[in-house]
Design an enzyme around this catalytic site. Structure first.
Site, mmCIF file in Angstrom:
data_model
loop_
_atom_site.group_PDB
_atom_site.id
_atom_site.type_symbol
_atom_site.label_atom_id
_atom_site.label_comp_id
_atom_site.label_asym_id
_atom_site.label_seq_id
_atom_site.Cartn_x
_atom_site.Cartn_y
_atom_site.Cartn_z
ATOM 1 N N SER A 212 0.577 -1.316 -0.219
ATOM 2 C CA SER A 212 0.085 0.109 -0.111
ATOM 3 C C SER A 212 0.864 1.433 0.359
ATOM 4 O O SER A 212 2.232 0.933 -0.352
ATOM 5 C CB SER A 212 -1.102 -0.098 1.311
ATOM 6 O OG SER A 212 -2.412 0.963 0.675
ATOM 7 N N ASN A 213 0.513 2.731 0.319
ATOM 8 C CA ASN A 213 1.166 3.561 0.425
ATOM 9 C C ASN A 213 0.535 4.405 1.758
ATOM 10 O O ASN A 213 -0.257 4.053 2.258
ATOM 11 C CB ASN A 213 1.039 4.069 -0.776
ATOM 12 C CG ASN A 213 -0.854 4.991 -1.287
ATOM 13 O OD1 ASN A 213 -1.590 5.650 -0.383
ATOM 14 N ND2 ASN A 213 -0.763 4.111 -1.543
#
Ligand code: CTP
Length: 210
Positions: A21-22
């Site tokens: 993810s980020n």
């Protein structure tokens, strides 16, 4: 207007319990949804997992992966007057997702990734009167790279910012409509940026033939 807004990051699963993810928290997208609703627009918010309390009077669609987000945008695109892609969509997803939890071993582990669909680019190719607004996160040559995205993705307006904006409450953004000049909002609260951005979108909508 009927405004479709995406917010937050997506998760791309490696196995049932691990994902890529980020650092996106969804603050910008949620601020836009809240302000748009307060300004009298009908808002659909497509959101990746976040810790933020959703605004009331907004139609919420929860998604997890970039593929889910793409489907939610496709399903709601024809019925909107404006799409604002504030989400940090993962550019890559694992080529294979293990159905069982990957066991550790002493050997290095390589995960192969494949590109995801660029949702905004899809919208740019398929728009039928909708106002398209994108964000550009750039380390360098901010305006130049953002203008390239504006053209490549067939957008009506772009908001350029630097990676420091991710997760912050305050940010410096540069805004440019396709046919207009750049304006800069320096060190401004995301809630205030949301209001200014919506005012520009409303002006764009008013300038179009009915
Ligand atoms: N975006 C999208 N679908 C993707 C990736 C990005 O719709 N798969 C949208 C984002 O929501 C944002 C815009 O495209 O509005 C630009 O995202 P950004 O990460 O700045 O750029 P990319 O197009 O992903 O290119 P790069 O990461 O190489 O700068």
């Amino acid at each position: 207007m009927r405004i479709l807004i995406t917010a937050g990051g997506t998760r791309e699963y490696i196995d049932p319990v691990r994902f890529i993810s980020n650092a996106s928290t969804g603050k910008m997208g949620y601020a836009l949804a809240q302000k748009a609703s307060a300004r009298g627009h009908v808002v659909t918010l497509v959101t990746g997992p976040t810790a933020i309390k959703p605004p009331s009077r907004v139609h919420l669609i929860h998604v997890v992966t970039s593929a889910d987000m793409f489907k939610a945008v496709k399903d709601n695109f024809d019925a909107c007057d404006c799409l604002i892609m504030a989400a940090a969509v993962s550019d890559y997803t694992p080529l294979r997702t293990s159905e069982t939890k990957i066991k550790k071993s002493a050997a290095p582990l390589t995960i192969e990734l494949k590109p995801t669909t660029d949702i905004l680019k899809w919208a740019g190719r398929n728009k039928n009167g909708q106002i398209l607004v994108g964000f550009a996160l750039e380390d360098e040559s901010l305006r130049e790279h953002a203008e390239q995205k504006l053209r490549d993705k067939n957008l009506d307006l772009i908001v350029a910012n630097a990676p420091g904006a991710v997760g912050a409450d305050v940010s410096t953004v540069h805004i440019k409509p396709a046919d207009g000049p750049w304006t800069t909002l320096a060190h401004t609260a995301k809630t205030k940026i949301a209001g200014k951005l919506l005012a520009q979108i409303e002006a764009l909508a008013r300038s179009r033939p009915a």
